[in-house]
Write an enzyme that holds these catalytic residues in place. Structure first.
Site, PDB file in Angstrom:
ATOM      1  CD  GLN A  68      -2.714  -1.693   1.033  1.00 28.69           C
ATOM      2  OE1 GLN A  68      -3.124  -1.303  -0.079  1.00 28.69           O
ATOM      3  NE2 GLN A  68      -3.557  -2.295   1.856  1.00 28.69           N
ATOM      4  CG  ASP A  92      -7.434  -3.070   0.408  1.00 35.36           C
ATOM      5  OD1 ASP A  92      -6.869  -2.095   0.751  1.00 35.36           O
ATOM      6  OD2 ASP A  92      -7.168  -3.960  -0.391  1.00 35.36           O
ATOM      7  CD  GLU A 112     -13.401  -2.198  -5.429  1.00 35.18           C
ATOM      8  OE1 GLU A 112     -12.206  -2.151  -5.499  1.00 35.18           O
ATOM      9  OE2 GLU A 112     -13.927  -3.345  -5.807  1.00 35.18           O
ATOM     10  CG  ASP A 143     -16.011  -0.965 -15.644  1.00 33.31           C
ATOM     11  OD1 ASP A 143     -14.874  -1.534 -15.113  1.00 33.31           O
ATOM     12  OD2 ASP A 143     -16.272  -1.019 -17.009  1.00 33.31           O
ATOM     13  CG  ASP A 161      -4.815  -1.668  -4.790  1.00 32.11           C
ATOM     14  OD1 ASP A 161      -4.308  -2.701  -5.154  1.00 32.11           O
ATOM     15  OD2 ASP A 161      -5.492  -1.491  -3.814  1.00 32.11           O
ATOM     16  CB  SER A 162      -5.944  -4.271 -10.552  1.00 30.17           C
ATOM     17  OG  SER A 162      -4.825  -4.699 -10.948  1.00 30.17           O
ATOM     18  CB  SER A 163      -7.286  -8.587  -8.012  1.00 30.12           C
ATOM     19  OG  SER A 163      -8.561  -8.292  -8.949  1.00 30.12           O
TER      20      SER A 163
HETATM   21  N1  SPM Z   1      -4.778  -2.974  -1.593  1.00 29.62           N
HETATM   22  C1  SPM Z   1      -4.240  -4.265  -1.650  1.00 29.62           C
HETATM   23  C2  SPM Z   1      -5.028  -4.926  -2.898  1.00 29.62           C
HETATM   24  C3  SPM Z   1      -3.937  -5.877  -3.509  1.00 29.62           C
HETATM   25  N2  SPM Z   1      -3.762  -5.722  -4.845  1.00 29.62           N
HETATM   26  C4  SPM Z   1      -2.920  -6.577  -5.544  1.00 29.62           C
HETATM   27  C5  SPM Z   1      -3.267  -7.934  -5.342  1.00 29.62           C
HETATM   28  C6  SPM Z   1      -2.191  -8.985  -6.133  1.00 29.62           C
HETATM   29  C7  SPM Z   1      -2.249 -10.383  -5.310  1.00 29.62           C
HETATM   30  N3  SPM Z   1      -1.500 -11.053  -6.375  1.00 29.62           N
HETATM   31  C8  SPM Z   1      -0.308 -11.009  -6.212  1.00 29.62           C
HETATM   32  C9  SPM Z   1       0.258 -11.722  -7.409  1.00 29.62           C
HETATM   33  C10 SPM Z   1       1.491 -11.034  -7.919  1.00 29.62           C
HETATM   34  N4  SPM Z   1       2.280 -11.886  -8.742  1.00 29.62           N
END
Ligand code: SPM
Length: 289
Positions: A68, A92, A112, A143, A161-163
């Site tokens: 973060q 989060d 978000e 979106d 800040d993505s997944s």
């Molecule tokens: N605010 C926190 C959110 C986190 N976003 C990133 C999550 C990444 C998770 N997987 C990491 C894999 C990296 N190769």
């Protein structure tokens, strides 16, 4: 659920085939399927509370501060005066928490997609969701891709800040998304996006691909990383792009004094860590250059 067996959570994903991190679980605090994804909040023996989305660890109480802080201060401290900041994702609240601490930031807009992530973070992860309480922040549920397309030349810094690039966040790793970010920046603006890691699996390929988008689209670009023990390979990278050709990401423009670092309760970021984040091992440098 395959990820939970005999009191252990295992993070299994096609992005890192043949390996996974496991955490011993004391209690499943919450589990649900939202409109967009499976959301779980776990209480673990070693890492406190943990948020997972579609079975992938997003953050743990023990080490979330590293990611973060770095995704926030690498771009913010590379900009001469980051007054207006856009955060895409970050449900989060941890990135908002950090961005709000920066002395120059006046306005934060966050977009978000999944309202349930925000609600559950407020309920179970207050140490991060504190970011949503800050008066500088306006939260928009929607979106990020669409939001970006509707905003032109508005922001000094945009943080994504993505997944990971499987499921809902896949589009945020495509070139057209980087075009939209570029168009949403004011003159001299900077973007910073989560960009996988430099090891094994598809990590380095993805990191290199998004870095190349930045090199092509922006006047200055860089790839840096930070250490996060609970992410695969123990680290995660970021791509940064600036509209100003004079931006040197490797040397922070805004040096936070020791006193400011204490006041801001920083635990990972410092000007020295900023500089070191962009020093890549030889094998990665050869691919990225
Ligand atoms: N605010 C926190 C959110 C986190 N976003 C990133 C999550 C990444 C998770 N997987 C990491 C894999 C990296 N190769």
């Amino acid at each position: 659920m395959d990820a939970l067996k005999k009191g252990w959570f295992s993070e299994i994903c096609t992005l890192w085939p043949g390996m996974c991190l496991s955490l011993e679980v004391e209690e499943i605090l919450h589990s649900e399927k939202s409109k967009y994804q499976d959301i779980m909040v776990l209480k673990t023996k070693s890492h406190g509370r943990v948020l997972t989305l579609d079975g992938i660890i997003q953050c743990t109480e023990a080490d979330e501060f590293s990611y973060q802080e770095m995704i926030s201060y690498l771009p913010l401290c590379s900009h001469p005066c980051p007054k207006k900041v856009l955060i895409i994702g970050g449900g989060d609240g941890g990135v908002a928490r950090e961005v709000a601490k920066h002395p120059d930031v006046e306005t934060i807009i966050q977009c978000e997609i999944d309202q349930r992530v925000v609600e559950l973070s407020k309920e179970f992860l207050p140490f991060m969701a504190t970011g949503f309480e800050n008066p500088k922040l306006s939260l928009h549920i929607g979106d990020g891709f669409k939001f970006m397309g509707e905003h032109q030349r508005e922001f000094d810094v945009i943080i994504t800040d993505s997944s990971d690039p499987v499921g809902p966040a896949e589009a945020l790793f495509e070139e057209r998304y980087f075009h939209l970010m570029k168009n949403a920046l004011r003159d001299g603006g900077i973007i910073c996006s989560q960009a996988e890691n430099i090891w094994g699996g598809s990590g380095l390929d993805i990191a290199n691909r998004v870095y190349k988008y930045c090199q092509t689209l922006f006047s200055s670009a860089a790839y840096g990383y930070c250490l996060v023990p609970t992410y695969p390979t123990g680290l995660i990278g970021f791509v940064l792009g600036s509209l100003d050709s004079k931006t040197n990401f490797k040397e922070p423009l805004r040096i936070l004094s020791n006193e400011e670092q204490e006041q801001m309760k920083l635990r990972y970021y410092s000007p020295d860590i900023h500089r070191s984040a962009f020093v890549l091992p030889r094998f990665a440098r050869k691919v990225m250059e």
